[in-house]
Motif scaffolding. Sequence first.
Motif, short mmCIF file in Angstrom:
data_model
loop_
_atom_site.label_atom_id
_atom_site.label_comp_id
_atom_site.label_asym_id
_atom_site.label_seq_id
_atom_site.Cartn_x
_atom_site.Cartn_y
_atom_site.Cartn_z
N VAL A 153 0.84 -1.20 0.00
CA VAL A 153 0.00 0.00 0.00
C VAL A 153 0.88 1.25 0.00
O VAL A 153 0.69 2.16 -0.82
CB VAL A 153 -0.94 0.03 1.23
CG1 VAL A 153 -1.60 1.40 1.38
CG2 VAL A 153 -2.00 -1.05 1.11
N ARG B 42 2.70 1.85 -3.21
CA ARG B 42 1.80 2.43 -4.23
C ARG B 42 1.57 3.91 -3.97
O ARG B 42 1.47 4.70 -4.91
CB ARG B 42 0.45 1.70 -4.23
CG ARG B 42 0.50 0.33 -4.85
CD ARG B 42 -0.89 -0.16 -5.13
NE ARG B 42 -0.92 -1.55 -5.53
CZ ARG B 42 -1.98 -2.15 -6.03
NH1 ARG B 42 -3.10 -1.48 -6.17
NH2 ARG B 42 -1.94 -3.43 -6.36
N SER C 122 2.54 6.94 -6.61
CA SER C 122 1.51 7.79 -7.23
C SER C 122 1.30 9.10 -6.47
O SER C 122 0.36 9.83 -6.75
CB SER C 122 0.19 7.03 -7.35
OG SER C 122 -0.15 6.46 -6.11
N TRP D 158 -8.06 8.87 -0.12
CA TRP D 158 -7.19 8.40 -1.20
C TRP D 158 -6.37 7.19 -0.70
O TRP D 158 -6.26 6.17 -1.37
CB TRP D 158 -6.29 9.56 -1.61
CG TRP D 158 -5.44 9.35 -2.82
CD1 TRP D 158 -5.87 9.28 -4.10
CD2 TRP D 158 -4.02 9.20 -2.85
NE1 TRP D 158 -4.80 9.10 -4.94
CE2 TRP D 158 -3.67 9.06 -4.21
CE3 TRP D 158 -3.01 9.19 -1.89
CZ2 TRP D 158 -2.35 8.90 -4.62
CZ3 TRP D 158 -1.70 9.03 -2.30
CH2 TRP D 158 -1.37 8.89 -3.64
N ILE E 190 -6.62 3.11 -1.92
CA ILE E 190 -5.49 2.27 -2.35
C ILE E 190 -5.44 0.98 -1.53
O ILE E 190 -5.25 -0.11 -2.06
CB ILE E 190 -4.16 3.05 -2.23
CG1 ILE E 190 -4.12 4.18 -3.26
CG2 ILE E 190 -2.95 2.13 -2.41
CD1 ILE E 190 -2.93 5.12 -3.12
N ASN F 184 -8.01 -1.48 -2.67
CA ASN F 184 -7.60 -2.11 -3.94
C ASN F 184 -6.57 -3.20 -3.70
O ASN F 184 -6.62 -4.27 -4.31
CB ASN F 184 -7.04 -1.06 -4.90
CG ASN F 184 -8.13 -0.20 -5.48
OD1 ASN F 184 -9.29 -0.61 -5.58
ND2 ASN F 184 -7.80 1.02 -5.86
#
Lengths: 105, 191
Positions: free
Chosen positions: B58, B61, B65, B78, B82, B85
Motif C-alpha cells: 500500500v 503504491r 503515485s 485516497w 489504495i 484495492n
Amino acid sequence: MNENIDIEHVLKRYRSDPSSKVKRSVLSRFIHTFDSRSSVGFWKRPIPLYVATAIVVIAVGLSFFAGRKMFQQELRPTVLYETVPEGDVITTQELKWEVARNDLL
Amino acid sequence: MRHRLKGLSDTELALLAKDGDSSAFEEIYDRHASGIARALASYAGPDRDILDDLTQEVFFRVIDSLTSYVPSHPFPHWLYTIALNVGRNHIRRRSKVISVDPRELDSISSDQDPIGDWSEEIIEVTLIRLVTHLPDHMREVVSLRIGSGMPYGEIAEVLGIPEGTARSRMHHAVRILREKVGVLISRREIQ
C-alpha cells in the motif's frame, strides 16, 4: 457471552502494528524515489536565458575570430603569389614591402 | 522537526511529502500504518507476515503515485482507496481460502482457559478471520470502519454509496459476525 461482545469495538482494538522492517523499507523507498526524481528534475530544468545567451555569444565570438584569422592567413600568400614573380627568392624585408605595396595599389 | 508536523492535517502532510519531504511522509506512515494493516486484515486475516507485505505494498503504491495526488479529497480517502484495492487484489490472488475451523482455533487457544475465558486476543483474531468470510460489499465497509475509524458519511463517500447503505451493511456484517462467533463458541462447548 457472544451477545455481550461489542464486535466493532473488538475489531477496532485489534493490534496490527506492522513490523519495524516495513517502516524502514517504506521510508527507504520514499527517499530513493524522490532522490531519483530530483536528480532527473535537475537535468530537465530549463537553462536560464542569460546562460544560453552567454554561451551563444562566446561561441559566435570564437568562431568569428577563428575565421578571421584563417582568412588572413589564406589571403596574404595569395596576394604575394600574384605580386612576386615566380622563381624569385625574397627576403623578409622584401616581403613586407610587397605587402605594403599591394595594400597601396 | 517532527513536532512541527504533528499539528498538520493529513492532506497538508501529503502535499509536503509530494514535494519530497521524508519527515512528512514518515508522519503519515506513523499515523496510518496500523489502521491500514487492520483494514487489510479484513481481507488477509491475522497473519502478520502477509499483513506486513500488504501494508508495505500500500505504501509503495502511495509513494509511486504521490505526485498525482490532488487535495480535492481528504488524503485518508485516497490512502484507504489504495488499501482497499490492495486488499481486493490479495483476495483475487490467493488460491487458498482462509478457513475458520474450530480445530484451527484450538491450536491458537491451546494454552487458554475454557471458552468463557477466551482472551481478548483470541476473540480479536477469531473475529478478524470471520470478517474475511463476509461478502465483499460488507467487508469493505467493515475494513474502512475498523481501519480508519471514518464516520459513515466518509465511508459512503469513499465507496460511492449512500450513507444509509454504509450503515446498513455494517449493521448486517456485525449481526453475521455475532452469529458466527456464537456458533464457534457453541461448538467448543460441545467438545
